[in-house]
Design a protein around this motif. Sequence first.
Motif, PDB file in Angstrom:
ATOM      1  N   SER A  43       0.745  -1.271  -0.006  1.00 13.80           N
ATOM      2  CA  SER A  43       0.070   0.092   0.014  1.00 13.80           C
ATOM      3  C   SER A  43       0.967   1.197   0.000  1.00 13.80           C
ATOM      4  O   SER A  43       0.497   2.348  -0.723  1.00 13.80           O
ATOM      5  CB  SER A  43      -1.046  -0.048   1.326  1.00 13.80           C
TER       6      SER A  43
ATOM      7  N   LYS B  75       2.098   1.909  -3.379  1.00 11.31           N
ATOM      8  CA  LYS B  75       1.046   2.418  -4.389  1.00 11.31           C
ATOM      9  C   LYS B  75       0.844   3.947  -3.988  1.00 11.31           C
ATOM     10  O   LYS B  75       0.602   4.778  -4.933  1.00 11.31           O
ATOM     11  CB  LYS B  75      -0.173   1.551  -3.939  1.00 11.31           C
TER      12      LYS B  75
ATOM     13  N   TYR C  61       9.726   4.488  -2.824  1.00 11.32           N
ATOM     14  CA  TYR C  61       9.324   3.605  -3.858  1.00 11.32           C
ATOM     15  C   TYR C  61      10.073   2.433  -3.850  1.00 11.32           C
ATOM     16  O   TYR C  61       9.742   1.231  -3.636  1.00 11.32           O
ATOM     17  CB  TYR C  61       8.673   4.214  -5.166  1.00 11.32           C
TER      18      TYR C  61
END
Length: 247
Positions: free
Chosen positions: A10, A13, A223
């Motif tokens: 999550s 994302k 990320y």
Amino acid sequence: MDKALYISMSGAKQNMLSQQAHANNLANANTVGFKRDLEQARSMPVFGDHFPTRAYAMSERPATDTQMGPMIETGRSLDVAVRGDGWIAVQAEDGQPAYTRDGQFNIDANGILRTAHGLAVLGNGGPIVVPPADKVEIGGDGTISIIPAGQGAETIAEIDRIQMVKPDNKTMEKGLDGLMRPKPGVDQPVPDATVTLESGFLEGSNVNVVDALTQVMSLSRQYELQVKVMRSADENSQAAARLLQNS
């Protein structure tokens, strides 16, 4: 392990969504009158009966930065910049009024005053229509004066006045088309005579390029970290499965 995988998944994302917001700001660093989108991340608990301890990352766009951008002198008579607070009323593609700081105007073949994006600028009675003229000037109060085509300077005449508003910016929100509108449940702002224009200037974007680029790079590293955590969780899961097979 599933908890680490879920949180990192999550998080990755939401990092991507945050990057999109900053990339959009960067892409509009040279757009006249653009207001940058703010972005923030926070943890959000998972609601339900089975996972009361779960929480995931959530990226959101809480507001738009309405700070004024730099003034750019062009000397062009149809370029205007709003001084201080306030917005210029235009007719959006759905026919409804919307608001912008883009004062880069043009007159189309039908004589309608439009923004650089083709939206009709609203006056006292709707879209402003400019008759054929040798000269068009926009005053500080938004009044449009013309010298009709083929006539002398003594025939100068006022034809309309640009509609400008000054609502509380907290009651406004930016749409996907980049235009500002009142939030749901808030009435349309009324024309405000205290808003003034600077003719021959445009307002630049308020995006700080260095800051936006730094944010994109930071989110990119976050990320990559989330992906590494996912890979580690997968490797740990495979190792546990092998141990169970050998037992």
